[in-house]
Motif scaffolding. Structure first.
Motif: not given
Length: 523
Positions: A351-367
């Motif tokens: 999980g190399p950056s906060i942006e990486y982690l945020q994008h991972a979360y946003e993927d799942a929020r969109n199903g």
């Protein structure tokens, strides 16, 4: 004739077993009913291939208070903690890496590779984590505090900032307040996301980070340990101790419903139709399963049912357990020479950056399953030869973010595809892993729900965020472990203080029940 006990406990997960121990040691007759064929709930050791033993669910120990471990003599019942040094290893896409050594100065030197300023700032960060943790310590082994009672403890100079960050803020707020390097920020932020369907910039993840930083099982703040023989050894030690004190533990004994009469819990009825009566019932099941499935709704106030339905309990977690021919070979360690076995002794974070982690979360929020998921990876066999055949290894991947309901397809249709994609993302850091797999077990959120009886597949029986903490856990007004039905207590992770292999909810619920049994309130 129907059997009678002082207390019946639904579920032989670790919290249920802790509660059983304390009740039995207080002189009460206790029966524990477990629907699975073995004790442990999510803290269980199981073979995933001949000779390969995995921690199917939970995988490391830190948050169980030493008082519980010592009170219940678990060391005499086979529990052995294995130190992990370094605590973790975090590789980055550019080939650099961070090693979290137990030795403080060595760890500061690692941080300085990324930022000398961050290495200097770490002392303040560490001090503030300790301050917030010491306040949390006061409330772990007692009934839920009110929000106002807890907040009033932050009364020293600088405490307002600590409260803002670690109770109300996000894990990204914490990381960016203390540190400048994106890599160190990611390292700090990631522990605020474990098991939580929120992104690093969402309020409340600062509290999740504090929660995962405060453990003292090892005697060292925030250090996590393996358990020899995998996590089932914790539950087995609790079960063994309970049996010594006369607890009747039954497996393959699913509870169909709780008997309620005149607003009081009277016992349970098993799926086989057996009636078991008790003065008290303690449920280690989550609140939705307890109150919406095991209790007939007409026994409950309408507002209480509404609050139970409103509990945030959607899981973002996929767990992959692997039997391996060999350990991962990390690209980042090529050229480091011999002596890099430490790359496998602790947890591995991807999980190399906060942006990486945020994008991972946003993927799942969109199903969507995360394209680039956050991963917390462990190779327990590197330090515990009991969990794999000679020369072979185990690997567990705790990964986020993966929605319970997929926008496209179902978990039954896509489970292997999603898991294989996750492995391929790991292989970008350790190219040999794809060819080293002997056997793979995959648990998506629906699988975690079905296997462990956790609604929504949520490992904490509900989001572990401030609005579901203190006397708001599991619902507003939870000043005790006994809900609207007299004699029915929640003793699982859904109750204060919360999840992880901790035992505090079981300890606290049992002590409340003991007090009421001794007073004659449940006679």
């Amino acid at each position: 004739m129907a059997q009678r006990y002082d207390a019946v406990i639904i579920g032989a997960g670790h919290n249920g077993l802790v509660a059983a121990n304390y009740l039995a040691r207080a002189g009460f007759d206790v029966c524990v009913l477990e629907r699975y064929h073995a004790v442990g709930g999510a803290a269980i050791s199981e073979e995933i291939a001949p000779g390969f033993v995995a921690s199917t669910g939970s995988y490391v120990l830190s948050l169980a208070p030493q008082k519980i471990l010592n009170d219940l003599d678990v060391w005499e019942h086979g529990l052995e903690l294995l130190e992990r040094n370094p605590r973790s290893f975090m590789p980055f896409p550019d080939g650099r890496f961070l090693v979290s050594w137990n030795d403080h100065q060595s760890y500061l030197q690692e941080i300085a590779k990324f930022s000398s300023k961050d290495a200097k700032n770490y002392e303040r960060y560490d001090r503030d984590v300790e301050r917030a943790s010491e306040i949390m310590d006061k409330y772990i082994l007692r009934r839920p505090p009110s929000w106002s009672e807890f907040a009033a403890e932050f009364d020293q100079p600088g405490d307002a900032q600590i409260f803002k960050l670690f109770i109300l803020g996000s894990s990204a707020d914490i990381a960016e307040y203390y540190f400048e390097s994106p890599e160190i920020q990611a390292t700090v932020a990631v522990s605020g996301l474990i098991g939580t369907f929120r992104g690093p910039r969402d309020p409340g993840t600062g509290y999740v980070k504090l929660y995962h930083s405060m453990g003292m099982s090892t005697g060292h703040r925030g250090r996590w340990a393996y358990v020899r023989g995998a996590m089932g050894s914790v539950s087995n030690a609790f079960a063994s101790a309970a049996r010594v004190h006369g607890v009747d533990i039954r497996t393959t004994a699913e509870v169909d419903h709780i008997l309620v009469e005149d607003g009081r819990a009277q016992g349970v009825v098993t799926a086989e139709g057996e009636e078991i009566y008790a003065k008290t019932v303690l449920s280690n099941a989550d609140p939705k399963r307890t109150y919406l499935k095991l209790v007939d709704g007409h026994h409950l106030p309408t507002d209480f049912v509404r609050d139970i339905n409103a509990i945030q309990i959607a899981s973002p977690v996929m767990k992959i357990n692997l039997a391996m021919e060999e350990l991962p070979h990390f690209t980042a360690l090529e050229g480091e020479g011999a002596g890099t076995a430490w790359g496998h002794t602790g947890g591995l974070m991807i999980g190399p950056s906060i942006e990486y982690l945020q994008h991972a979360y946003e993927d799942a929020r969109n199903g969507r399953p995360s394209d680039y998921p956050f991963m917390n990876i462990h190779s327990q066999s590197a330090v515990d030869a009991t969990v794999a055949p000679p020369g072979k290894h185990t690997l567990s991947i705790f990964a986020q973010y993966f929605p319970y309901e997929l926008a496209d397809g179902t978990w039954d249709e896509r489970r292997d595809e999603i898991a294989t994609h996750t492995l391929k993302r790991f292989a970008e850091y350790a190219p040999n892993v794809m060819d080293a797999v002997i056997e793979m077990q995959v648990l998506g959120p629906p699988d975690i729900e079905a296997r462990f009886g956790l609604t929504g597949g949520h490992i904490f029986q509900g989001e572990l965020v401030p609005e579901q903490a203190f006397d708001l856990r599991p619902v507003p007004g939870s000043t005790t472990y006994e809900g609207p039905i007299q004699g029915l207590y929640l003793c699982g992770s859904c109750a204060w203080p919360g999840g992880c292999v901790m035992g505090a909810p079981g300890h606290n619920a049992a002590h409340e029940a003991i007090e009421n049994l001794r007073s004659g309130r449940h006679n």
